[in-house]
Design a protein around this motif. Structure first.
Motif, PDB file in Angstrom:
ATOM      1  N   ARG A 104       0.980  -1.061   0.039  1.00  0.00           N
ATOM      2  CA  ARG A 104      -0.101  -0.064  -0.061  1.00  0.00           C
ATOM      3  C   ARG A 104       0.904   1.243  -0.123  1.00  0.00           C
ATOM      4  NH1 ARG A 104      -4.140  -2.669   4.256  1.00  0.00           N
ATOM      5  NH2 ARG A 104      -5.619  -3.777   2.843  1.00  0.00           N
ATOM      6  N   THR A 107       2.178   1.720  -3.437  1.00  0.00           N
ATOM      7  CA  THR A 107       1.040   2.194  -4.359  1.00  0.00           C
ATOM      8  C   THR A 107       1.012   3.934  -4.162  1.00  0.00           C
ATOM      9  OG1 THR A 107      -0.011   0.108  -4.433  1.00  0.00           O
ATOM     10  CG2 THR A 107      -1.349   2.034  -4.946  1.00  0.00           C
ATOM     11  N   ALA A 108       0.940   4.270  -2.729  1.00  0.00           N
ATOM     12  CA  ALA A 108       0.723   5.633  -2.659  1.00  0.00           C
ATOM     13  C   ALA A 108       1.890   6.452  -2.814  1.00  0.00           C
ATOM     14  CB  ALA A 108       0.432   5.742  -1.029  1.00  0.00           C
TER      15      ALA A 108
END
Length: 569
Positions: A104, A107-108
């Protein structure tokens, strides 16, 4: 995660399960005793396994409940495991949660990092040249998954702030620390105070001390414990003078000096990747083994002049340690003359570059007329030629995607030149019988290596390393990966791998007993091939339970995707 567990036959998924054929495709039914059966929907795989998992992941037959999170899935499988192995499932669940958080985070931060790389090195990765720019490829590669290990992006015990400050996917810069140790407590090779004193701004230790670089993540509890265990707690001094500024490479524990990108320092870290037991410390014996391995490869290159211009080696003969796996450093020196070349770790080829296209597409545009298959062909031709030549000497290298770099340039009026750059020469497997036949008195014997697992008197362990590393990770994964990205049909890509491998194998001779005959029987014509059981050996099972003498060389088997009959199916 489930595909890896299926491939490794965890809790008997493959051997105890029965395949059911349903309208939506195959399902695996695993009897589960009083708790009822578990159902796993399957999809064709082909890369090291016949089947992979597909959504909706795991289903409880008794009530139709769908288990879609790693905690629920592993809890259901844990209940089927031997009680002695259940702690391993708990550890793997933690590993999965940490990896999910890292995914995550990646991705961010994707746009943020690729923008930084494009601003610093330019928008076209094919023109990121020199060893300093090679670290930008490392940043992209660190944001990709390992071809077979499902939690490869996780690092045990590190939080988001530590990842941002020290992990290669964020391309940070930071200063090392200096630890002054009594000279009598430190074993050294090469310059006893490390190469490039001026480059590293080493503090003047005096005649009685040696300055050892230390990673900031090791300073504190891990370093204090190491000094106590080594009996050096009262004699070591952590210098107030800052160490050299560095950038992490793909391996994270290895860092490059910004003042001299040719100098990399491999430093121990108190973390683990690719399995809880795969700790990122440095056992002192591996340093000497790496130097011995390098000298062995240099001896082969001397006898194989056709590779002198195309196979490059990093110098790994300089190191220091104080007899503890957290008190060590390898000084790795890269060869000169690479400033005008793109030095691309193999692991970065399928990574999205700034703008979204794959790195291999950018390289193909500049060096191979826009044809990524032409690049793959040239790479496979050289890789297989070199690695099969080593097999003929009885040598199998642990030269996976992280340890091999493509060196691409265009010398004046000479067209594209491709070379391979290798590093990390510890951990090979050697057939001493073949090695003595080829090198005679120049062949190192088992006593030359600290690791007793290195040497044997048969081809089997060498062929296993050749198959699992050179073929699976450095060739097969790119055939399947390029097919997945739509660059060519899978059959065509696998045919290319087999053809180039066949050409290299046949150069070794195919009469009974010759090295080529061994590789043909064990690799080209075998119905099944060895594959790494990395999750089982690395986290799920203790060494006593798995029987793994080496967690990085613990195998099961999978279908041979190189067989023409396999491609026809």
């Amino acid at each position: 995660m489930l595909s890896a567990l299926l491939r490794e036959d965890v809790v008997g998924l493959r051997t105890r399960g029965a395949v059911l054929h349903r309208p939506d495709g195959p399902w695996l039914r695993l009897p589960a005793g009083a708790a009822g059966a578990l159902l796993l929907p399957l999809a064709p795989d082909g890369y090291q396994a016949g089947y992979a998992a597909r959504l909706p992941l795991l289903v409880r037959e008794s009530d139709g409940a769908r288990l879609t999170g790693p905690d629920d899935v592993l809890a259901a499988l844990r209940a089927l495991a031997d009680p002695r192995d259940r702690d391993g499932f708990d550890a793997f669940a933690t590993e999965c949660r940490q990896t999910l958080a890292t995914l995550r985070l990646h991705t961010a931060t994707h746009d943020e990092v690729t923008t930084v790389l494009a601003d610093r090195y330019g928008p076209d990765p094919a023109r990121w040249t020199g060893l300093a720019a090679s670290l930008a490829y490392d940043a992209l590669a660190a944001r990709l998954d390992h071809p077979v290990y499902p939690t490869s992006r996780g690092r045990t015990g590190l939080d988001e702030a530590q990842l941002r400050s020290y992990a290669p996917e964020f391309h940070p810069r930071f200063a090392l620390r200096w630890l002054l140790l009594p000279r009598t407590a430190v074993t050294t090779a090469g310059d006893p105070d490390g190469p490039g004193r001026e480059t590293l701004a080493t503090p003047e230790p005096g005649a009685e001390h040696v300055a050892l670089p230390v990673h900031p993540l090791t300073v504190g509890g891990p370093l204090d414990s190491a000094l106590r265990e080594a009996g050096l707690a009262g004699e070591a001094v952590l210098s107030a003078r800052p160490g050299p500024v560095v950038v992490p490479t793909l391996s994270m524990r290895t860092v490059a000096a910004t003042a001299d990108p040719r100098l990399h320092l491999k430093l121990p870290l108190a973390t683990a990747t690719l399995g809880l037991r795969n700790r990122r410390t440095i056992k002192p014996g591996t340093l000497a083994d790496g130097a011995t391995g390098q000298r062995l490869l240099e001896a082969v290159l001397t006898r194989e002049p056709r590779f002198r211009a195309s196979v490059l080696q990093a110098d790994e003969t300089g190191y220091a340690h104080a007899g503890h796996e957290l008190l060590a450093v390898l000084y790795r020196r890269y060869p000169p003359g690479l400033d005008g070349s793109a030095v691309v770790p193999l692991a970065a080829l399928l990574a999205p570059a700034p703008g979204g296209r794959l790195v291999i597409d950018h390289l193909a545009d500049r060096f191979y007329g826009g044809d990524p298959l032409a690049l793959l062909d040239a790479f496979l031709t050289l890789l297989f030629d070199w690695q099969t030549t080593l097999f003929g000497y009885g040598i199998g290298l642990e030269s996976h995607q992280q340890n091999v770099s493509l060196v691409l340039d265009r010398p004046a009026a000479a067209g594209t030149r491709l070379r391979l750059l290798f590093k990390d020469n510890d951990g090979p497997r050697i057939n001493t019988v073949r090695l003595r036949e080829r090198l005679e008195r120049a062949a190192p014997g088992p006593a030359a290596f600290a690791d007793p697992r290195t040497c044997g008197d048969s081809d089997g362990p060498v062929a296993d390393v050749f198959t699992t590393i050179t073929v699976h990770l450095c060739a097969g994964s790119y055939a399947f990966g390029l097919a997945r990205h739509g660059r060519a049909p899978l059959d065509r890509l696998l045919e290319l791998v087999r053809d180039r491998l066949t050409e290299a194998v046949e150069r070794l001779g195919t009469r009974p007993g010759e090295p080529g005959a061994v590789l043909r029987a064990r690799l080209l014509d075998a119905p099944r091939l060895p594959i790494k059981a990395m999750v089982s050996a690395g986290t799920l099972l203790s060494k006593e339970r798995s029987g793994a003498a080496d967690i990085n060389k613990h195998y099961t088997t999978g279908p041979n995707y190189l067989l023409p009959t396999a491609r026809a199916r």
